[in-house]
Design an enzyme around this catalytic site. Sequence first.
Site, PDB file in Angstrom:
ATOM      1  N   HIS A 195      52.332  23.147  59.450  1.00  0.00           N
ATOM      2  CA  HIS A 195      51.384  23.629  60.453  1.00  0.00           C
ATOM      3  C   HIS A 195      50.135  24.271  59.863  1.00  0.00           C
ATOM      4  O   HIS A 195      49.390  24.929  60.592  1.00  0.00           O
ATOM      5  CB  HIS A 195      52.059  24.642  61.383  1.00  0.00           C
ATOM      6  CG  HIS A 195      52.986  24.035  62.385  1.00  0.00           C
ATOM      7  ND1 HIS A 195      52.558  23.454  63.549  1.00  0.00           N
ATOM      8  CD2 HIS A 195      54.337  23.917  62.392  1.00  0.00           C
ATOM      9  CE1 HIS A 195      53.595  23.009  64.243  1.00  0.00           C
ATOM     10  NE2 HIS A 195      54.691  23.273  63.560  1.00  0.00           N
TER      11      HIS A 195
ATOM     12  N   LYS B 237      43.064  32.859  71.693  1.00  0.00           N
ATOM     13  CA  LYS B 237      43.991  32.413  70.645  1.00  0.00           C
ATOM     14  C   LYS B 237      44.190  33.566  69.671  1.00  0.00           C
ATOM     15  O   LYS B 237      43.553  34.614  69.791  1.00  0.00           O
ATOM     16  CB  LYS B 237      43.457  31.168  69.919  1.00  0.00           C
ATOM     17  CG  LYS B 237      42.085  31.315  69.302  1.00  0.00           C
ATOM     18  CD  LYS B 237      41.600  29.986  68.732  1.00  0.00           C
ATOM     19  CE  LYS B 237      41.226  29.046  69.848  1.00  0.00           C
ATOM     20  NZ  LYS B 237      41.569  27.665  69.613  1.00  0.00           N
ATOM     21  N   ARG B 238      45.081  33.362  68.724  1.00  0.00           N
ATOM     22  CA  ARG B 238      45.323  34.376  67.694  1.00  0.00           C
ATOM     23  C   ARG B 238      44.015  34.732  66.998  1.00  0.00           C
ATOM     24  O   ARG B 238      43.179  33.878  66.737  1.00  0.00           O
ATOM     25  CB  ARG B 238      46.342  33.816  66.690  1.00  0.00           C
ATOM     26  CG  ARG B 238      46.756  34.747  65.580  1.00  0.00           C
ATOM     27  CD  ARG B 238      47.993  34.181  64.879  1.00  0.00           C
ATOM     28  NE  ARG B 238      47.808  32.794  64.482  1.00  0.00           N
ATOM     29  CZ  ARG B 238      47.371  32.410  63.279  1.00  0.00           C
ATOM     30  NH1 ARG B 238      47.033  33.305  62.370  1.00  0.00           N
ATOM     31  NH2 ARG B 238      47.264  31.133  62.985  1.00  0.00           N
TER      32      ARG B 238
ATOM     33  N   LYS C  42      39.423  31.042  62.805  1.00  0.00           N
ATOM     34  CA  LYS C  42      39.253  30.636  64.208  1.00  0.00           C
ATOM     35  C   LYS C  42      37.902  31.089  64.752  1.00  0.00           C
ATOM     36  O   LYS C  42      37.501  30.698  65.841  1.00  0.00           O
ATOM     37  CB  LYS C  42      40.406  31.178  65.054  1.00  0.00           C
ATOM     38  CG  LYS C  42      41.751  30.548  64.667  1.00  0.00           C
ATOM     39  CD  LYS C  42      42.900  31.100  65.494  1.00  0.00           C
ATOM     40  CE  LYS C  42      44.251  30.563  65.049  1.00  0.00           C
ATOM     41  NZ  LYS C  42      44.466  29.144  65.420  1.00  0.00           N
TER      42      LYS C  42
ATOM     43  N   THR D  49      46.702  23.804  70.321  1.00  0.00           N
ATOM     44  CA  THR D  49      47.209  23.298  71.605  1.00  0.00           C
ATOM     45  C   THR D  49      46.465  23.945  72.769  1.00  0.00           C
ATOM     46  O   THR D  49      46.458  23.404  73.870  1.00  0.00           O
ATOM     47  CB  THR D  49      48.720  23.553  71.758  1.00  0.00           C
ATOM     48  OG1 THR D  49      48.998  24.942  71.543  1.00  0.00           O
ATOM     49  CG2 THR D  49      49.517  22.707  70.766  1.00  0.00           C
TER      50      THR D  49
ATOM     51  N   LYS E 150      45.410  22.427  76.533  1.00  0.00           N
ATOM     52  CA  LYS E 150      45.704  23.087  77.811  1.00  0.00           C
ATOM     53  C   LYS E 150      44.431  23.286  78.635  1.00  0.00           C
ATOM     54  O   LYS E 150      44.411  23.052  79.843  1.00  0.00           O
ATOM     55  CB  LYS E 150      46.378  24.439  77.552  1.00  0.00           C
ATOM     56  CG  LYS E 150      47.733  24.346  76.876  1.00  0.00           C
ATOM     57  CD  LYS E 150      48.153  25.674  76.263  1.00  0.00           C
ATOM     58  CE  LYS E 150      49.352  25.492  75.344  1.00  0.00           C
ATOM     59  NZ  LYS E 150      49.594  26.651  74.486  1.00  0.00           N
TER      60      LYS E 150
END
Length: 821
Positions: free
Chosen positions: A368, A559-560, A565, A667, A671
């Site tokens: 991952h 998100k985290r 990110k 993901t 969504k």
Amino acid sequence: MLESSRTHSSFSNGNGSKDLKDSIDKHLKYSQAKNWPTSTPLDHYNSVALTVRDRLVERWINTQHEYHEKDPKRIYYLSMEFLVGRALSNYLVNLDFKNDFYRAVKELGIRLEDLEENDIEAGLGNGGLGRLAACYLDSMATLGLPAYGYGIRYEYGIFYQKIINGFQVETADNWLRRGSPWEIPRPDYMYPVKFYGTTRQGTNKAGQPVSEWIDTHDDVMAMAYDIPIPGYHNKTVNNLRLWGARSTREFDLGVFNSGDYVQAVNRKQESETISKVLYPNDKNMWGKELRLKQEYFFVSASLQDIIRRYKRTHSTYEKFSRKVAIQLNDAHPALAIPELMRILVDEECRPWEEAWEIVVETFGYTNHTVLPEALEKWTAELMGHVLPRHLEIIFEINHRFLEKARKQYPNDEKRIERLSLIEEKPVKSIRMSNLAIVGSHAVNGVAQLHSHILKTNVFKDYNDLFPDRFKNITNGITQRLWLKSCNPELAELLTETVGEEWTTHLDILRQLLPYTKDDDFIRRWREIKQSNKKRLARHVQQELSIDLNPESLFDVHVKRIHEYKRQVLCALHAVALYNRLKEQPYTECVPRTIIFAGKAAPGYEMAKLVIKLITSIADKVNNDPDTSDKLKVIFVPNYSVTKAEWIIPGADLSEQVSTAGHEASGTGNMKLALNGALTIGTLDGANIEIRDQVGEDNIFIFGLTAEEVERTRKNGYRPRDYYQSNPELKQVLDMIRDGYFAPNHPRIFSPLIDSLLVHGDHYRVLADFDDYLATQKKVETLYLDPDAWTRKSIINSANMGCFSSDRSIREYCRLIWGIEA
């Protein structure tokens, strides 16, 4: 005893509203020991939950009996996280009596709001890894596959996030404080798990050399807790088995008898710490050791359970890999490989070569991450201290593996060093991803770009050695939760338009494409989006006392929190928009609401500083009368599946802005697009496949590609050049550095600015800033044309069929597990 039996048999398991009311009433009396006048909302929830569980248990028992009778190949999914969300709402989507259920609780006077408030989300995961595992369990049950999830029953989850004075503050997530009606404790399934000790060499009855693990201490018992996982509108109910740590004895009686009661109890509590908290802070040696013990604890218990189940019908290991498929969800469960070797060689006295063949044919490994710092390693010293026999086995695996590798590459010691399971410098360590690759027959990435990077960069040497071992299986999400449950108005419109079949065959949504020319359909679609935005605004008002304008562009980055990110890129954009509004207050603009949510790891100081930056920007922007009606910045605390369920349907714009080449898949991007949000993103992770599905005209792509990012690393990169040449960027960074958003702590954001300007801007925020702002202008131009925006929204939803977790699981069956779905 007879009276108890009569009472239990009086429970009805019918699914009509009368039967449901009867069951709820009886559970209130016999399970909660209450009557209606004295009952509380929690009593009502527990009675309702047990009523639903009764109907699950019947199917559950039948499913497990069928598996026992038919003895199919079983799938075992090992994961450190399972982010399953709210159980009651999930079960009601999959079970086929939702309308009767709502009628029953309404007639009993039970408020749905009270049920939702008491439907506590299990603290069994942190982010995408755990939610993916939950989606996959849902799909495996929906496809009727004989599958089991295995993990840890964390008593406190990762943490409950509070925002105090703009800072993330971690508090205990005591999700089990009121119990869980969904889990079934299994004290009859309790396995010993050993730690520490030493090894002794000897011979077995056949005269073969063996190693014995002796003098272990601080051993624990792993006790099973089962949670049912129902398929969608079918009779399959699979099992998620979580392990809780229990002391091998209540307390040390010798210590107790000597008068030290506190020490006797402390020893018991220390041994049970293993299953207390998800991901202990591993910045210190105590945390590292606890994390290693957690990983071994759950794989040891799981393998003992898997072998017990296999041995019910098989006396030898000849068919083990034909009846057992074990999938490692990332490298956290990779200790299962040496553990199965230990069991086969030390306890079952199987020859090494035979045992190794069984192991490799049994395991599959899902990677991952492409970030080298995120590839798990354990020092040989710590491994030898906690698991001495496993260190020996890993050394032996490595020795045999490198012997074969040297035959293929006889004069290439540099390659052999890279292939080795052991990293010699700076500290001798075990590379757990390397162990997982060598010990598995299949290794898969989770998006096309990610799998390509694994094969051509991160694990290129392994791909050269095992060219048939590496696969790609792009991640997926379950549409049952991420559309049907969380967006019921849109789900109803879809069913009305294309039929119910989309709930199990998501590619049916392609039939929506002709409706992009239907004015009435476009209007209804836009009305549903607006309704979801109003619902989101109500939640924000209730939680943060901030009023949002539902007519504004809802720009969502959830998100985290991690530097790659790039929440900071969105924060810089927010400051740039603020400055434009201050400089030209009367200029017409698109009102925008920027919504952030996510948790930073407790020991990740830079990520926590990003949260403080966002909340500081929000304080300034939201309270400035010149800007507050045109721009809002929101940080929603304690992001969870539940909060995602009301944020995602209300999103207009999906922020997927990670540095290209760093996000494995994502993901959240799937969504949000499924629920009609348009994506602004880099060509990273599954964004590439989303672009390919929806078309370049229906997604906003910006920034460096993965290849261009890599070239900046090889050819040199000067972030100050961007700072000096772009006045708007310079103004934004100077304001943050000089304390404009934190006047009481003017230097607080210096480490963040230094990471961009002094320490190399590792994630290329400044290189992508200008293109990002230009692309955001395109977003605003399109948003001014509601019909055009809505058509693109429909196109995004309609083309999400290949991102269903049902498709992902079918590919696992075909490419890795050798099972027909």
